[in-house]
Design an enzyme around this catalytic site. Sequence first.
Site, PDB file in Angstrom:
ATOM      1  N   ASP A 101       0.876  -1.165   0.000  1.00  0.00           N
ATOM      2  CA  ASP A 101       0.000   0.000   0.000  1.00  0.00           C
ATOM      3  C   ASP A 101       0.916   1.219   0.000  1.00  0.00           C
ATOM      4  O   ASP A 101       1.518   1.549   1.022  1.00  0.00           O
ATOM      5  CB  ASP A 101      -0.884  -0.057   1.256  1.00  0.00           C
ATOM      6  CG  ASP A 101      -1.675   1.228   1.473  1.00  0.00           C
ATOM      7  OD1 ASP A 101      -1.624   2.123   0.619  1.00  0.00           O
ATOM      8  OD2 ASP A 101      -2.353   1.317   2.528  1.00  0.00           O
ATOM      9  N   LYS A 112       2.902  11.589  -3.427  1.00  0.00           N
ATOM     10  CA  LYS A 112       1.957  10.814  -4.236  1.00  0.00           C
ATOM     11  C   LYS A 112       0.932  11.718  -4.915  1.00  0.00           C
ATOM     12  O   LYS A 112       0.386  11.376  -5.953  1.00  0.00           O
ATOM     13  CB  LYS A 112       1.260   9.810  -3.313  1.00  0.00           C
ATOM     14  CG  LYS A 112       0.388   8.813  -4.017  1.00  0.00           C
ATOM     15  CD  LYS A 112      -0.168   7.846  -2.992  1.00  0.00           C
ATOM     16  CE  LYS A 112      -1.326   7.062  -3.487  1.00  0.00           C
ATOM     17  NZ  LYS A 112      -1.940   6.285  -2.395  1.00  0.00           N
ATOM     18  N   GLU A 160      -7.010   0.881  -4.638  1.00  0.00           N
ATOM     19  CA  GLU A 160      -7.063   0.781  -3.170  1.00  0.00           C
ATOM     20  C   GLU A 160      -8.434   0.340  -2.659  1.00  0.00           C
ATOM     21  O   GLU A 160      -8.514  -0.579  -1.831  1.00  0.00           O
ATOM     22  CB  GLU A 160      -6.645   2.116  -2.550  1.00  0.00           C
ATOM     23  CG  GLU A 160      -5.157   2.360  -2.716  1.00  0.00           C
ATOM     24  CD  GLU A 160      -4.733   3.811  -2.541  1.00  0.00           C
ATOM     25  OE1 GLU A 160      -5.563   4.633  -2.107  1.00  0.00           O
ATOM     26  OE2 GLU A 160      -3.577   4.114  -2.850  1.00  0.00           O
ATOM     27  N   ASP A 189     -12.826   5.821   1.111  1.00  0.00           N
ATOM     28  CA  ASP A 189     -11.382   5.809   1.387  1.00  0.00           C
ATOM     29  C   ASP A 189     -10.863   7.240   1.441  1.00  0.00           C
ATOM     30  O   ASP A 189     -10.640   7.877   0.412  1.00  0.00           O
ATOM     31  CB  ASP A 189     -10.694   5.009   0.267  1.00  0.00           C
ATOM     32  CG  ASP A 189      -9.189   4.905   0.471  1.00  0.00           C
ATOM     33  OD1 ASP A 189      -8.665   5.517   1.412  1.00  0.00           O
ATOM     34  OD2 ASP A 189      -8.539   4.210  -0.333  1.00  0.00           O
TER      35      ASP A 189
END
Length: 505
Positions: A8, A71, A173, A195
């Site tokens: 992850d 990211k 994800e 999420d």
Amino acid sequence: MSRIIGIDLGTSNSCAAYTDEKGKVHLVPYKDGSSTIPSVFAVDDKGNELIGHEAKRQWQLNPKNTVYASKRLIGRNYKSDVVDTMSAVVAYAMKESEAENEVLISVAGKDFRMSEIASRILEKVRGVAADYLEEPVEQAVVTVPAYFTDRQRQAVKDAGDLIGLEVLRIINEPTAAALAYGVGRSLNEKVIIYDLGGGTFDVSLIEIRDRVFEVKATGGDIFLGGLDFDNALIRYVLEGFKEKHGVDLSGDPVAMQRIKDLAERTKIDLSAREKVPFSVPFVTMTAQGMPLNIELEISRELFQQLTQGLIDRSIGVIEQVLSDAGLTAADIDEVMLVGGQSRMPLIHQRLTDFFGKPPSKAVHPDEAVAIGAAQYGHSLVDDTNLRIQLLDVIPMAIGLEAAGGRFHKVFDRNAPIPNAKAIMGTTSFDGQASLAMRIFQGDAPDAISNEMLGDFLFEGIRPGPAGSVHVEVTFDINVEGILTMSARDPQTGKEMTTTVRVRQN
Ligand code: AMP
């Protein structure tokens, strides 16, 4: 065959999971007992590269050379809203690469590409896993936000290539979290994965039918994550300080770093407590040399007021996803929370009100994604016929720039993948020898407002009058959401294939 780990690669923290000999999945523990590694990269004043906890620890002292939340920038154009927004809040310097459009981060006088920074973090995670498992780690399933474009997915694959880590599959994800919830439970349910991590927000509506995980619709907001909740509090503190003392602290990197750190800790504490002191002693000095302090108390209620607009936006995305799937809140069997920021009590409350039932506690918000990735990795080598089947979608339309700058969609948002479609291109002037296309991903009606994926050029077209020569152009999206294009002259059979990339010089 070596083990395939699940990684992850998070905006704030990364972690890895593996499957043991009995088929059970575990997180890889780090030496301090926790399983998360901060996704932070830094270079210290001696020129040493630091990654993870070591980098995060020295963040306050060395903010300019400490890269966090990278990211958010991976696979993005330099000239984009994301880069503008990030430049305003981070202390590290960004610039445009000579190769068109890419973002570079300057750390200690050296420029790093985004995939290089991601590769450092992957290398750290891989190293921790290899030390713990006492075996080399060569293959991984890596997760990305469902809302990542083709180009962002490519950049993560590139990061793996740079360190010789074979990224066997990129999975989304939320899909990974659904695996952590559903594998081995013989379910027949429609679930929503909410999420909300450090930097991005993703929602997926997934139908689970035993070992088949079918994404019905997905949506997200790349400007919505824990950092935005921190920023809401930071803005409040800065404005209050300016009003009281007439001093703008936003240009003072050391003060800002202290305020940012405390804002995040305060936010996290407010998930468990009603009131939290906010105190930064000697944050700056007056012109007369008098020290000034920040002395506040932040209540949960105040924090909720500051951030309710952000939560409203997340609910708006859920409504869009439900409507894309042709469903309503009542059709949803379970709501799963993923990502650290989803622990905020007001988010539980709002989701309970919206769905008429509280979110499920069946998965751990910080662990589910890595666990699902490891389960998927294991199923790729599992010979017991218990293959997991993932049916995913693309998060935003993919298409090309048409006359007048219009965006001509080839695939709609939420088109299932893998998928392929052909369109017929025609020459528009006499003797035209090549056909160029600019490919974009996004949902805006004009091409340029979307994310550019790259140029596609088909050369060597037969000479002929305008409109008489046709080229069949095929768009192929693989299971990972990565686009390959090919073109073929139906008369001569001449062909060419390429992945679509933004030009590198
Ligand atoms: P992730 O990317 O999933 O690691 O999410 C990290 C984000 O979650 C960061 O912005 C954290 O500040 C935030 N976070 C972690 N724990 C909590 C908590 N208990 N309450 C609110 N936010 C949290």
